[in-house]
Each structure stands twice: as structure tokens, then as C-alpha cells.
Design a protein around this motif. Structure first.
Motif, PDB file in Angstrom:
ATOM      1  N   VAL A 143      25.503  30.933  -6.405  1.00 34.90           N
ATOM      2  CA  VAL A 143      26.431  31.676  -7.268  1.00 34.90           C
ATOM      3  C   VAL A 143      27.608  32.178  -6.421  1.00 34.90           C
ATOM      4  CG1 VAL A 143      26.729  33.764  -8.651  1.00 34.90           C
ATOM      5  CG2 VAL A 143      24.743  32.324  -9.019  1.00 34.90           C
ATOM      6  N   GLY A 144      27.286  32.655  -5.225  1.00 32.89           N
ATOM      7  CA  GLY A 144      28.347  33.120  -4.324  1.00 32.89           C
ATOM      8  C   GLY A 144      29.285  31.990  -3.932  1.00 32.89           C
ATOM      9  N   GLN A 145      28.717  30.836  -3.663  1.00 29.28           N
ATOM     10  CA  GLN A 145      29.561  29.690  -3.304  1.00 29.28           C
ATOM     11  C   GLN A 145      30.435  29.278  -4.493  1.00 29.28           C
ATOM     12  OE1 GLN A 145      27.039  26.561  -1.726  1.00 29.28           O
ATOM     13  NE2 GLN A 145      26.048  27.970  -0.293  1.00 29.28           N
ATOM     14  N   ALA A 146      29.810  29.257  -5.683  1.00 23.11           N
ATOM     15  CA  ALA A 146      30.570  28.896  -6.887  1.00 23.11           C
ATOM     16  C   ALA A 146      31.762  29.839  -7.050  1.00 23.11           C
ATOM     17  CB  ALA A 146      29.660  28.962  -8.125  1.00 23.11           C
ATOM     18  N   ARG A 147      31.520  31.101  -6.817  1.00 28.66           N
ATOM     19  CA  ARG A 147      32.589  32.089  -6.970  1.00 28.66           C
ATOM     20  C   ARG A 147      33.732  31.802  -5.998  1.00 28.66           C
ATOM     21  NH1 ARG A 147      31.534  38.541  -6.861  1.00 28.66           N
ATOM     22  NH2 ARG A 147      33.690  39.204  -6.736  1.00 28.66           N
ATOM     23  N   ASN A 148      33.391  31.467  -4.750  1.00 23.93           N
ATOM     24  CA  ASN A 148      34.445  31.133  -3.787  1.00 23.93           C
ATOM     25  C   ASN A 148      35.272  29.926  -4.220  1.00 23.93           C
ATOM     26  OD1 ASN A 148      33.929  33.240  -2.023  1.00 23.93           O
ATOM     27  ND2 ASN A 148      32.402  32.082  -0.872  1.00 23.93           N
ATOM     28  N   TRP A 149      34.589  28.892  -4.701  1.00 20.60           N
ATOM     29  CA  TRP A 149      35.333  27.704  -5.181  1.00 20.60           C
ATOM     30  C   TRP A 149      36.168  28.057  -6.408  1.00 20.60           C
ATOM     31  CZ3 TRP A 149      35.464  24.530  -1.401  1.00 20.60           C
ATOM     32  CH2 TRP A 149      34.337  24.160  -0.660  1.00 20.60           C
ATOM     33  N   TYR A 150      35.575  28.822  -7.333  1.00 22.12           N
ATOM     34  CA  TYR A 150      36.282  29.188  -8.568  1.00 22.12           C
ATOM     35  C   TYR A 150      37.516  30.038  -8.286  1.00 22.12           C
ATOM     36  CZ  TYR A 150      32.525  27.649 -11.756  1.00 22.12           C
ATOM     37  OH  TYR A 150      31.629  26.915 -12.490  1.00 22.12           O
ATOM     38  N   GLU A 151      37.381  30.960  -7.352  1.00 22.91           N
ATOM     39  CA  GLU A 151      38.534  31.822  -7.066  1.00 22.91           C
ATOM     40  C   GLU A 151      39.710  30.997  -6.557  1.00 22.91           C
ATOM     41  OE1 GLU A 151      36.885  34.924  -4.602  1.00 22.91           O
ATOM     42  OE2 GLU A 151      36.244  36.079  -6.368  1.00 22.91           O
ATOM     43  N   TYR A 152      39.393  30.013  -5.751  1.00 18.56           N
ATOM     44  CA  TYR A 152      40.469  29.144  -5.259  1.00 18.56           C
ATOM     45  C   TYR A 152      41.038  28.303  -6.408  1.00 18.56           C
ATOM     46  CZ  TYR A 152      42.908  25.843  -2.147  1.00 18.56           C
ATOM     47  OH  TYR A 152      43.846  25.068  -1.513  1.00 18.56           O
ATOM     48  N   ALA A 153      40.139  27.748  -7.227  1.00 16.37           N
ATOM     49  CA  ALA A 153      40.597  26.939  -8.372  1.00 16.37           C
ATOM     50  C   ALA A 153      41.466  27.779  -9.300  1.00 16.37           C
ATOM     51  CB  ALA A 153      39.392  26.371  -9.122  1.00 16.37           C
ATOM     52  N   ALA A 154      41.035  29.022  -9.551  1.00 11.48           N
ATOM     53  CA  ALA A 154      41.767  29.901 -10.472  1.00 11.48           C
ATOM     54  C   ALA A 154      43.171  30.204  -9.934  1.00 11.48           C
ATOM     55  CB  ALA A 154      40.985  31.198 -10.694  1.00 11.48           C
ATOM     56  N   GLU A 155      43.272  30.401  -8.634  1.00 10.92           N
ATOM     57  CA  GLU A 155      44.599  30.655  -8.051  1.00 10.92           C
ATOM     58  C   GLU A 155      45.504  29.443  -8.239  1.00 10.92           C
ATOM     59  OE1 GLU A 155      44.337  31.954  -3.926  1.00 10.92           O
ATOM     60  OE2 GLU A 155      42.728  33.322  -4.514  1.00 10.92           O
ATOM     61  N   ARG A 156      44.920  28.264  -8.128  1.00 11.69           N
ATOM     62  CA  ARG A 156      45.722  27.049  -8.301  1.00 11.69           C
ATOM     63  C   ARG A 156      46.131  26.863  -9.767  1.00 11.69           C
ATOM     64  NH1 ARG A 156      46.277  23.289  -4.716  1.00 11.69           N
ATOM     65  NH2 ARG A 156      46.373  21.723  -6.349  1.00 11.69           N
TER      66      ARG A 156
END
Lengths: 253, 177
Positions: free
Chosen positions: A49-62
């Protein structure tokens, strides 16, 4: 079908796979064969879940339209999810759960090892951090595959059956992708051309110790995470996972 | 920067120099991990840097595990402690790279873990030690090395569960990553 550029799609593939796999692990809460294994599965899920959040935060910024990590997790429909078909499959018995875990861990392990050297610094940082956790996950799931495969007659049979059940979804772990080729040519990520061979080598190695048979190379069929064509199981999983945010938008603790 | 923040910088009434930074470090020596309340965030090595940025104290924190539920709590605790110490608007930012490793836990932290009954990480983190996992872990209760792993995971993601075959006590081992 794709709405975003290749890099964002790639981030979603990583984030969605981690989140959906974690959601499946959570289904074992209160039902695991042993307390220690329940804690193990919940902790692996927590890492993911923590890893997903890191990927999502980057995706969301993009994506940059007000979307955040929670929107990506809780406000997208089935067809927008890019997770591997493998991780959305039902848990079945402990053998199926561990087989899924092992296939996914081995895939993550080799993929993240490559992404550690990504030209995109954010991807490299998240991959380096995640890899530490995934290495531990792989160690655990490999040990379980060996223990069950080379265990009793029943555990061996159950493992063979589990492999039969999920093997066909592993074609996604060994397929070559044009989108990823574009990303490696533009220098965002390293070439992933050796990922299929490396994944298969780990499977061969562990299965040999586990006295399990590696099936023939899986072939692609009409479903594909890359286009959001999922098996029927994902919709039901999302219905449960997203219920609260759908019914009570923006609810918080 | 909003106008209010311009007025309420952390340098108000302070030199804003090196002495303040040293003071901030000493404040964080008292901010404890919520799960293991005997080790501070400084002991764990998760505070990577403290500096001045635009009149604000700027603290860089590297989280331990990606999914550690204590991460946000720790960041809030750090902010609260600094505010109570007189830094009115400290900024806390996360840094992922380089990734946190148990090698950053200091000697004091290791001793404190052991005294608390948690075996500290053995040796240094490397890919090999992660994959093989073959390292003798000393029992924090009696000091015997005749111990065995019961489970890859203990009460939290950062620990695994062991048992001492000499004194028969079960104990948590802080995993080496």
C-alpha cells in the motif's frame, strides 16, 4: 483506451498492481492458517500500500488536474485500472495465494532492480526503496513455495493445482511492450528486455527446489491490464474496496 | 509565500544560525518513535538534515518502510516538538533517496532497543543478507545466540519474530534492511 502518456500509464501499472495485490492480502484477515502468516500477509500488504501510494503520488503530479493518490485508488472504474491480471485473481487456498505472491514478487524484484537505475530520478528513488521490501517478500514466498511443493503429497498436489489455476495470467509478466520500449528509448527507464528471462529463471530455480513443474510458456489472450480489459473479479474487488469513498465522498477519520 | 508567514518566520527573535540548528537537533532527540517509545527519531536515523530555508527551519525526514503507518504521526510529532520549542513554522519534507537503512540506527538506538527487549539489526544491510537471511541473532534477554526464527514478520513490518532456545523467551528482532 489509454488516457495518459506512457510514463503515467507505467506508474499506474506499478501502483495499481501493488494496491490490488494488497487488497487481496487483506482478505485473509482473520482467516489465515496461522497467526504468524496472517501478520506476514498483512505486513506485506502494508508495504505494498505504501509503495502504491508513492507511485500514485507521482502519477497524480503528472496528471496535474487535482487528482491525488486517493482519487486514483478510490474514484476510478475497473477499465481505468492497469494492475496485472494475476493480482486480481481470487485468493483460493493458501497454495494459490502463495503462488500468486511468488510470481508477483519475482516480477517486482527483477523489475525494481532494473528501475533502480532509471533515468527518471523519482522512479529510481521509489524503486530503490521498494526493492528492499520486495526482496524480503520474495525470500518469504520462495521459501513457502519450496516448503509446500516439496512438503507432503497433499501440499505438493495443491501447489500443482494452484500453478494450473493462475499460470495463464503470467503471460503479462513475460510480454514485451511497445510503450515500455518508448520509455526506455526516451531514457526514462532502462530497457526491460531481459525481464521475462529473469523472471522465468527465478521461477525455474525455485520450482526445481520445490519439485514443481514449470508449465509451457503462457500465451496471451483477450484480456490485458494495459487496456483495462480485466477478468470479472476486479469489479467485485473494487466494489468492496471503493465502497466507503463512493458512498460517502471525502469521508475522513 | 502568504504574507502571514513572512511575519511569522522561525527566525523571529532568534539568531537563525547554527546554534538554533543544534538546538533543533537536541529537541528531536526527545521525539520518540510511537511504536518503540524508547528510541528517538534521531536514534533511528530518519532525520536526515536540518537547515534554514527562507527563514523557516527545514527538516528532511526519510521514512522507514513505504507503508509504515507511523510515518505521518512521526512527522506531526516532529513539527509539534519544534513548535513547542519555539520554532513557530517549521517545515518538514520527505526524502526517499537514498532509501532508509537500518545501518543508520545509531549505537544509542541499538542499545536502547536491546534494553527494551528487541534484538537490534545484526550486521549491515546488503542484498545478500536480505535474500539469505542467515545471520545469528542474539537473544536480548539472556544474550544466547542459540535462537530461531518463528516468523518472517513480528508485530510490525520492521520486525520479525524469534525465540531463544536457551532461555525459551520469544522476542522481536528489528530486521536488517
Amino acid at each position: 483506451m489509454t488516457k495518459y502518456d506512457e510514463l503515467t500509464e507505467f506508474l499506474l501499472r506499478l501502483g495499481d498492481s501493488a494496491l490490488i495485490h494488497a487488497q487481496r492480502l487483506c482478505e485473509w484477515t482473520g482467516r489465515a492458517p496461522a497467526l504468524e502468516e496472517e501478520m506476514g500477509m498483512m505486513n506485506v500488504g502494508l508495504d505494498l500500500v505504501g509503495q502504491a501510494r508513492n507511485w500514485y503520488e507521482y502519477a497524480a503530479e503528472r496528471i496535474n488536474d487535482g487528482t491525488d493518490a486517493d482519487t486514483l485508488a478510490f474514484r476510478r472504474d475497473e477499465r481505468a485500472f492497469r494492475n496485472l491480471l494475476l493480482v486480481e485473481q481470487p485468493n483460493g487456498d493458501f497454495a494459490v495465494t502463495m503462488t500468486k505472491q511468488f510470481f508477483y514478487d519475482a516480477w517486482q524484484f527483477h523489475l525494481l532492480t532494473m528501475l533502480k537505475d532509471a533515468g527518471d530520478e523519482r522512479i529510481a528513488a521509489i524503486a530503490t526503496k521498494s526493492l528492499k521490501e520486495v526482496t524480503y517478500h520474495l525470500r518469504r514466498s520462495s521459501q513457502w513455495v519450496e516448503r509446500l511443493g516439496d512438503g507432503t503429497e497433499e501440499s505438493h498436489q495443491r501447489m500443482e493445482k494452484a500453478i494450473d489455476t493462475v499460470w495463464r495470467f503470467t503471460f503479462e509478466l513475460v510480454e514485451k511492450s511497445d510503450a515500455e520500449l518508448v520509455l526506455s528509448e526516451s531514457g526514462n527507464i532502462p530497457a526491460l528486455s531481459e525481464l521475462p528471462e529473469q523472471w522465468l529463471a527465478t521461477v525455474n530455480n525455485v520450482f526445481a527446489k520445490a519439485t514443481l513443474t514449470v508449465p509451457d510458456e503462457p500465451s496471451a489472450f483477450y484480456l490485458s491490464a494495459r487496456t483495462g480489459m480485466h477478468s470479472e473479479h476486479l469489479g467485485m474487488l473494487l466494489a468492496e474496496m471503493q465502497f466507503l469513498q463512493r458512498a460517502y465522498p471525502d469521508a475522513s477519520w | 509565500m502568504p504574507a502571514g508567514e513572512l511575519i511569522a518566520t522561525d527566525q523571529q527573535g532568534r539568531s537563525g544560525g547554527e546554534a538554533d540548528i543544534q538546538y533543533a537537533y537536541s529537541v528531536l532527540e526527545e521525539v520518540m518513535d510511537p511504536e518503540v517509545p524508547v528510541v528517538s527519531v534521531m536514534d533511528l536515523g530518519i532525520v536526515r538534515d536540518i537547515s534554514w530555508a527562507d527563514g523557516h527551519l527545514f527538516v528532511v525526514v526519510t521514512p522507514t518502510y513505504s507503508g509504515c503507518p507511523a510515518t505521518e504521526y512521526i512527522e506531526t510529532s516532529i513539527r509539534d516538538a519544534l513548535q513547542n520549542a519555539g520554532f513557530s513554522h517549521p517545515k518538514v519534507a520527505q526524502r526517499l533517496d537514498p532509501a532508509w537503512t537500518t545501518d543508520w540506527i545509531n549505537e544509542q538506538g541499538r542499545n536502547r532497543l536491546k534494553a527494551y527487549g528487541i534484538a537490534p539489526p545484526v550486521g549491515s544491510s546488503s542484498k545478500r543478507s536480505l535474500l539469505s537471511g542467515i545471520t545469528p541473532v542474539e537473544c536480548p534477554n539472556c544474550g544466547s545466540e542459540d535462537t530461531e526464527q518463528l516468523s518472517e514478520f513480528g508485530s510490525t513490518a520492521c520486525k520479525s519474530l524469534y525465540r531463544c532456545k536457551f532461555c525459551l523467551e520469544p522476542f522481536d528482532y528489528f530486521k536488517c534492511i
